[in-house]
Design an enzyme around this catalytic site. Sequence first.
Site, PDB file in Angstrom:
ATOM      1  N   LYS A   6       0.856  -1.191   0.000  1.00  0.00           N
ATOM      2  CA  LYS A   6       0.000   0.000   0.000  1.00  0.00           C
ATOM      3  C   LYS A   6       0.888   1.236   0.000  1.00  0.00           C
ATOM      4  O   LYS A   6       2.044   1.185   0.436  1.00  0.00           O
ATOM      5  CB  LYS A   6      -0.884   0.000   1.257  1.00  0.00           C
ATOM      6  CG  LYS A   6      -2.150   0.777   1.097  1.00  0.00           C
ATOM      7  CD  LYS A   6      -3.257  -0.006   0.421  1.00  0.00           C
ATOM      8  CE  LYS A   6      -4.510   0.827   0.274  1.00  0.00           C
ATOM      9  NZ  LYS A   6      -5.624   0.085  -0.274  1.00  0.00           N
ATOM     10  N   GLY A  65     -18.580   8.645  -0.796  1.00  0.00           N
ATOM     11  CA  GLY A  65     -17.557   9.064  -1.752  1.00  0.00           C
ATOM     12  C   GLY A  65     -17.670   8.190  -2.991  1.00  0.00           C
ATOM     13  O   GLY A  65     -18.767   7.801  -3.413  1.00  0.00           O
ATOM     14  N   VAL A  91     -17.078   4.990  -3.657  1.00  0.00           N
ATOM     15  CA  VAL A  91     -17.773   3.698  -3.537  1.00  0.00           C
ATOM     16  C   VAL A  91     -19.191   3.896  -3.007  1.00  0.00           C
ATOM     17  O   VAL A  91     -20.163   3.346  -3.548  1.00  0.00           O
ATOM     18  CB  VAL A  91     -16.997   2.734  -2.599  1.00  0.00           C
ATOM     19  CG1 VAL A  91     -17.746   1.421  -2.451  1.00  0.00           C
ATOM     20  CG2 VAL A  91     -15.601   2.487  -3.128  1.00  0.00           C
TER      21      VAL A  91
HETATM   22  P1  NAD Z   1     -13.569   8.428  -0.895  1.00  0.00           P
HETATM   23  O1  NAD Z   1     -12.469   9.228  -0.301  1.00  0.00           O
HETATM   24  O2  NAD Z   1     -13.991   8.697  -2.291  1.00  0.00           O
HETATM   25  O3  NAD Z   1     -14.889   8.540   0.014  1.00  0.00           O
HETATM   26  C1  NAD Z   1     -14.883   8.495   1.388  1.00  0.00           C
HETATM   27  C2  NAD Z   1     -16.056   9.346   1.898  1.00  0.00           C
HETATM   28  O4  NAD Z   1     -16.126   9.187   3.311  1.00  0.00           O
HETATM   29  C3  NAD Z   1     -15.895  10.849   1.614  1.00  0.00           C
HETATM   30  O5  NAD Z   1     -17.097  11.369   1.066  1.00  0.00           O
HETATM   31  C4  NAD Z   1     -15.603  11.426   2.998  1.00  0.00           C
HETATM   32  O6  NAD Z   1     -16.093  12.745   3.151  1.00  0.00           O
HETATM   33  C5  NAD Z   1     -16.356  10.451   3.886  1.00  0.00           C
HETATM   34  N1  NAD Z   1     -15.917  10.469   5.279  1.00  0.00           N
HETATM   35  C6  NAD Z   1     -14.680  10.664   5.779  1.00  0.00           C
HETATM   36  N2  NAD Z   1     -14.707  10.613   7.116  1.00  0.00           N
HETATM   37  C7  NAD Z   1     -15.989  10.370   7.474  1.00  0.00           C
HETATM   38  C8  NAD Z   1     -16.677  10.208   8.719  1.00  0.00           C
HETATM   39  N3  NAD Z   1     -16.029  10.295   9.882  1.00  0.00           N
HETATM   40  N4  NAD Z   1     -18.013   9.976   8.697  1.00  0.00           N
HETATM   41  C9  NAD Z   1     -18.677   9.911   7.534  1.00  0.00           C
HETATM   42  N5  NAD Z   1     -18.084  10.055   6.325  1.00  0.00           N
HETATM   43  C10 NAD Z   1     -16.768  10.283   6.301  1.00  0.00           C
HETATM   44  O7  NAD Z   1     -13.119   6.915  -0.706  1.00  0.00           O
HETATM   45  P2  NAD Z   1     -13.666   5.638  -1.511  1.00  0.00           P
HETATM   46  O8  NAD Z   1     -12.787   5.387  -2.673  1.00  0.00           O
HETATM   47  O9  NAD Z   1     -15.142   5.747  -1.685  1.00  0.00           O
HETATM   48  O10 NAD Z   1     -13.333   4.498  -0.437  1.00  0.00           O
HETATM   49  C11 NAD Z   1     -14.075   4.388   0.754  1.00  0.00           C
HETATM   50  C12 NAD Z   1     -13.460   3.289   1.622  1.00  0.00           C
HETATM   51  O11 NAD Z   1     -13.468   2.055   0.901  1.00  0.00           O
HETATM   52  C13 NAD Z   1     -12.005   3.539   2.019  1.00  0.00           C
HETATM   53  O12 NAD Z   1     -11.763   2.981   3.286  1.00  0.00           O
HETATM   54  C14 NAD Z   1     -11.224   2.749   0.978  1.00  0.00           C
HETATM   55  O13 NAD Z   1      -9.957   2.365   1.459  1.00  0.00           O
HETATM   56  C15 NAD Z   1     -12.141   1.551   0.792  1.00  0.00           C
HETATM   57  N6  NAD Z   1     -11.989   0.872  -0.497  1.00  0.00           N
HETATM   58  C16 NAD Z   1     -12.204   1.557  -1.646  1.00  0.00           C
HETATM   59  C17 NAD Z   1     -12.084   0.900  -2.863  1.00  0.00           C
HETATM   60  C18 NAD Z   1     -12.338   1.603  -4.166  1.00  0.00           C
HETATM   61  O14 NAD Z   1     -12.506   0.924  -5.199  1.00  0.00           O
HETATM   62  N7  NAD Z   1     -12.401   2.922  -4.194  1.00  0.00           N
HETATM   63  C19 NAD Z   1     -11.739  -0.464  -2.898  1.00  0.00           C
HETATM   64  C20 NAD Z   1     -11.545  -1.143  -1.693  1.00  0.00           C
HETATM   65  C21 NAD Z   1     -11.678  -0.453  -0.497  1.00  0.00           C
END
Ligand code: NAD
Length: 363
Positions: free
Chosen positions: A89, A191, A193
């Site tokens: 990572k 966000g 996902v």
């Molecule tokens: P992102 O940054 O696009 O979205 C995250 C969202 O969470 C944002 O809108 C942010 O404002 C919100 N957030 C942050 N802190 C918060 C809180 N305390 N309470 C409520 N909302 C809060 O990230 P993403 O790409 O959507 O990924 C989300 C999670 O899924 C992460 O942990 C990431 O590691 C995991 N993940 C993502 C993917 C992917 O394909 N993008 C794959 C596997 C795992």
Amino acid sequence: MSNQACGMMADVFQQSVEYPFSTLHFGNDADRQFQAIVAIHSTALGPALGGCRLVRYTSTNAALTDVLRLAKGMTYKAAFHHLPFGGGKAVIIAPEKIRDRRDLMNAYGDFIDSLGGMFITAVDSGTGPDDMDIVAKRTKHVVCASKQFSGTGDPSPHTAKGVLRGIQAASKYLFKSDQMEGIHVLIQGVGHVGIQLVSLLKTLGAKVSVSDVNQQSIKTCQDRFEVSVVEPEEVYSTPCDVFSPCALGQIINASTAKQLKAKIVAGSANNQLLDGSYGELLRKLGILYAPDYVINSGGLLQIAYRNDQQLMAREIDRLYERLITIFEQSSRQGVSTNVIANQMAEDFLRESKLKHPLPAVHA
Ligand code: NAD
């Protein structure tokens, strides 16, 4: 070496007791505001593959803990699906204000290239395919860039599909039906996902509530879908059928677990449990937990199978079936679902041989 630097090195090896790593790499370029860490947990099954977070951290140690935990999760995620990747990572420690994002991503691309293919970067919180397009101009060890750069594009819609199938598997196991109509899902974080998951769930007739610290994310969601909004501080105690963490890690702890009214915890966030023991707490509280690196693996499957729709559909179906197996074994053996998933991944790591051939991920 300064006392502070000595302390940091001691911490690295102290942290490795809990989060073992194979190698750690630090990138630093003050002119380009670039500070990053790449952690390689394992390359036993192939080159380490993992996303890149661009996040503001309270300290370098906080960034280090994050990257070490995430790297280990990637080893388990790839092994669970019998994919030819190791676990790694990257985190870029975001400056207070980014002066020039292109400059920053160029620095990141150079850093990744210097690792010579030991680590392949993808996207994670704070980065997207546009960033990987910039990175792709500096290194070939990158996925998730756009098609123009022979990339696999945004994994988020595929991650969301996997999470949906995971929620359905948990519903099937617990409620004897995987129909989503009338099921109340509360999503923490809309966000990349989260918003895709809202869309999939609404199409299937689920009742969806959302919570986010970013008002713009909430507004974007409300403009597109009929959803209820829950304040961040009420997210754990709000009654729902499924609590879906799609924002942060380490949110299931002694306090939050006891507040939960949900029957199921199933979301995309990495490292949802403060530590593995909280899986057991959820089990004792009668809450079914879909292990994070299993349910959020749709994006990794998309990368591994390079958008081959047929293979991906097959693998997402397997994800559903394997989650059911995890739930059954957890109940039969009286141990938490995360322990069962870890056993499955570790069994494969021990065997260390691939069950099916895959196309090469990059040249
Ligand atoms: P992102 O940054 O696009 O979205 C995250 C969202 O969470 C944002 O809108 C942010 O404002 C919100 N957030 C942050 N802190 C918060 C809180 N305390 N309470 C409520 N909302 C809060 O990230 P993403 O790409 O959507 O990924 C989300 C999670 O899924 C992460 O942990 C990431 O590691 C995991 N993940 C993502 C993917 C992917 O394909 N993008 C794959 C596997 C795992």
